[in-house]
Every structure is written in structure tokens, then in C-alpha cells.
Write an enzyme that holds these catalytic residues in place. Structure first.
Site: not given
Length: 255
Positions: A14, A16
Site C-alpha cells: 500500500d 498512503d
């Protein structure tokens, strides 16, 4: 890739709150590990709610342009231009419900900047979507359930991430991850994330890393944690990213 270049590791991450700092989007603490992985030829696949336009910029910044990426929470694998036709149909279906959902297509660039903390240039990229609509739910939890049920009848699903409720015609990070695993045939997979929409991806990997999240709901206990297959970091963001991968790499046999 040809058989003789098969990667020993395949990493899915991922962005953020995981590889990027939740508030500043800084990734400096992760750079030494990124350089190490690049030197070893380890593919690092970005798996994010970000659009293809955004991901292309981050791949350039992070030195990951040679690998594909999973975009818009698993709505597609990015390897070139994407058609925005599905996005236009999706937004029309959402607006037809009349529900209090404010998506990126309803927001100005300045509004997107406010809710994301992005620069103006990055906010413009965030609004160039192909398959999914992130936004803010402004109604009650009961109304949200009815809203999602109505959309489900049209093949539209909703997933909550660290900031937004994201609506799409389907596809998950874990599903796209499976497609790329079949393509790359790695010996070992590692997945990193910090939010509920990362749970399936982390659980599906051989080794999972839950990055500490001080800004959202984080992740509940996952199957595999008791056995040590999934670990949690002490640090958050890119520092946690580096910490988690250092721990996993140190546990692997040499060679």
C-alpha cells in the site's frame, strides 16, 4: 519475465500510511530498503487506491517504473492507458441514488486538496479516475447500509480505507495480487498495509506486515498473526515499512 529471472521475492505494498507518511507523503525512511530491493532485483508492486495517473508519478519517484501496479483499490492493474468510461458510468449510478455521498467527481481540485492533503498537481491527478470513486459519506450508518445495498444490486461494491469510502465495479487488491503472483511465480510473497482495505492482501501473502496506523481504524487481529506469519510494526508509515521488511528479510535463509 523468463524463468531464469524469476524473483525470489515479490512484494506488494500500500502507499498512503504505509510506504508514504500519512500526513506529509514523505518516504525518505524507506529509501534505503527500496535501494536494497532494487539492487536485488526484487519487484515492488504498488497496490493503492490511487489512480493510474497518480501511480505513474509515484513509480517514477520511487524507482518502480519497471513493475506493474494495482490501482484504485484493485479495480485494475496499471501497465498503460486506462479507459475512463467505467468511471463515468459509476458516477452516474452513484448520483442517481441521491444519497449523501460526496465523491471526488463532486469536489473541486481545492476540495480534494483539503480532504487529502495533496498538492494541487497531485489533486488533479487524483481526479483522473478510471474505475472507482472515493469519497466521504455524510449520512448515518443505517443509511450507509441501505446505500451500499442499493449499489450492490447494480454490481457496485464499497470498501473503506484509511480516509475514504471507495465505490467500484469490483476487483480487490488481493484479487489483482493473485493475478500477478500467477504471472511472476515468486518463491515468496510479502504484503504490507495499514488499513482495512489491505487486510485481504496481507492475509493472502506468505508473509504479511501490518503497518502501525495512528490516524485511522487500523487492522483487527488477522489469521496468521499467532503463528508469526503476519507481524505488526512498532513504527508507522515509511519507518514502519522499512522496519517490517527488515524483520522479514532477516528471518529468511541466506542465498
Amino acid at each position: 519475465m523468463t524463468p531464469n529471472t524469476r524473483p525470489r521475492l515479490l512484494i506488494f505494498t500500500d502507499l498512503d500510511g504505509t510506504l508514504l507518511d500519512h500526513e506529509t507523503y514523505d518516504y525518505a525512511p524507506a529509501q534505503p530498503m527500496l535501494r536494497r530491493l532494487a539492487g536485488d532485483g526484487v519487484p515492488v508492486i504498488l497496490a493503492s487506491s490511487k489512480t493510474a495517473a497518480e501511480i505513474a508519478v509515484w513509480q517514477e519517484r520511487l524507482g518502480l517504473t519497471r513493475w506493474p501496479a494495482i490501482v484504485e483499490n484493485g479495480a485494475a492493474i496499471f501497465e498503460g492507458a486506462l479507459d475512463d468510461g467505467p468511471y463515468r458510468r459509476l458516477c452516474a449510478a452513484i448520483r442517481a441514488t441521491g444519497a449523501p455521498f460526496r465523491g471526488f467527481s463532486d469536489m473541486s481540485v481545492d476540495e480534494v486538496r483539503t480532504v487529502t492533503g495533496l498538492s494541487e498537481a497531485d489533486a488533479i491527478l487524483a481526479r483522473k479516475r478510471g474505475f472507482s470513486e472515493p469519497g466521504l459519506w455524510q449520512g448515518s450508518e443505517a443509511d450507509l447500509a441501505a446505500f451500499l445495498s442499493a449499489l450492490q444490486a447494480q454490481g457496485i461494491s464499497g470498501r473503506r480505507g484509511g480516509r475514504f469510502l471507495t465505490l467500484s465495479y469490483g476487483g480487490t487488491k488481493a484479487g489483482r495480487m493473485a493475478e500477478l503472483i500467477a504471472r511472476f511465480s515468486p518463491d515468496l510473497t510479502v504484503a504490507l498495509g495499514d488499513a482495512p482495505n489491505d487486510a485481504e492482501m496481507i492475509a493472502a501473502a506468505d508473509r504479511g506486515i501490518v503497518i502501525r496506523n495512528d490516524h485511522g481504524p487500523g487492522l483487527p487481529p488477522l489469521p496468521g498473526e499467532d503463528e508469526g506469519r503476519i507481524l505488526r510494526t512498532q513504527a508507522s508509515g515509511p519507518e514502519g515499512w522499512r522496519e517490517g521488511l527488515e524483520r522479514v528479510l532477516a528471518s529468511l535463509p541466506a542465498g
